[in-house]
Design a protein around this motif. Structure first.
Motif: not given
Length: 287
Positions: A184-185, A188-189, A191-192, A203, A206
């Protein structure tokens, strides 16, 4: 009433609560070697506790970024939290590897000692205490089975077997949760980065919240494993030391000397001969 092996007060019926030896069984099988487990068990327990503490600090490191970031600052570019997180991660990896070696060696020694305990049921060989961690798929169950056998043959207590189950379930939950949070980490990175955004305070909040689940599972697994290792080490060492103490109290056996001289003869009663009648004068009859 005192235990005949370790000398502890054993007022309960059945196996001694300290060394685990039943009154009707010897503490060790004759001629079977044993290995010391007290020192390495203590080292393994300390390593497990320190590993869990370091992992918890690493998992909650995003909170440190949030707390140390000034208003309007970029949490991803703060040097102090970044350096602290790097040092914690490095310390965690080093301590984790060292603790893994200690736990495997302790499990091998504890499993090897059960071969010398009379009445045990040996299901898996001692080498599975180490190789069981490395075999794919088998590593999901073999270490737990080895630990169950160690507990059963050392001191068969229900609460101790429950602790083994708690340890293994929490360990599996920790591994799965840590993998999920890591993916998940990374997601998320990515996607950003695709959106041209940098990690912000939301971020890291979360991330800290996601890391709470594996951190709790790690703490539970560590606490259960430490309790099992310390208890089994104490029982096994008491049995080994008690057997040596008991053997020291026994008088040394005197070897039988072989007889090298001739067997003495027992004199018997002398044989009484019949008296001889002297011949009469005249020689033969009718001479």
């Amino acid at each position: 009433m005192h235990c005949q092996t370790c000398g502890a007060d054993s007022s309960t019926v059945g196996a001694c609560p300290r060394c685990g030896v039943s009154p009707d069984r010897p503490p060790l099988s004759p001629g079977m070697p044993t290995l010391a487990v007290h020192g390495i068990g203590l080292a393994a327990a300390i390593g497990v506790g320190l590993t869990a503490l370091l992992y918890t600090l690493v998992a909650l490191a995003p909170v440190l970024r949030v707390l140390l970031t000034p208003p309007g600052g970029d949490p991803g570019r703060q040097p102090a939290p970044l350096a602290a997180e790097g040092l914690l991660s490095l310390a965690y990896v080093v301590v984790f590897l060292a603790t893994a070696v200690l736990v495997m060696v302790w499990m091998f020694r504890a499993r090897k000692n059960t071969d010398a305990f009379p009445g045990g049921r040996k299901v898996l060989a001692a080498h599975w205490a180490i190789t069981g961690w490395w075999v794919p798929v088998a590593s999901l169950a073999v270490p737990c089975l080895v630990m169950v056998g160690i507990v059963r043959d050392t001191l068969d207590r229900v609460w101790l077997r429950v602790l083994v189950g708690v340890w293994w379930l929490a360990w599996l939950a920790f591994g799965i949760a840590d993998l999920v949070t890591s993916l998940a980490e990374v997601g998320d990175r990515v996607r950003r980065a695709e959106q041209g955004l940098t990690p912000d305070l939301d971020h890291y909040r979360d991330a800290a919240l996601r890391n709470t689940v594996p951190a709790l599972a790690c703490l539970v697994a560590a606490a259960a494993l430490v309790a099992v290792v310390l208890r089994v080490s104490a029982v096994q060492q008491a049995r080994i030391d008690g057997a040596a103490w008991r053997a020291a109290l026994l008088p040394p056996s005197t070897p039988t000397q072989p007889v090298t001289g001739p067997t003495p003869q027992v004199p018997g009663d002398p044989t009484v001969a019949s008296p001889q009648v002297p011949p009469g004068s005249g020689g033969t009859i009718g001479a």
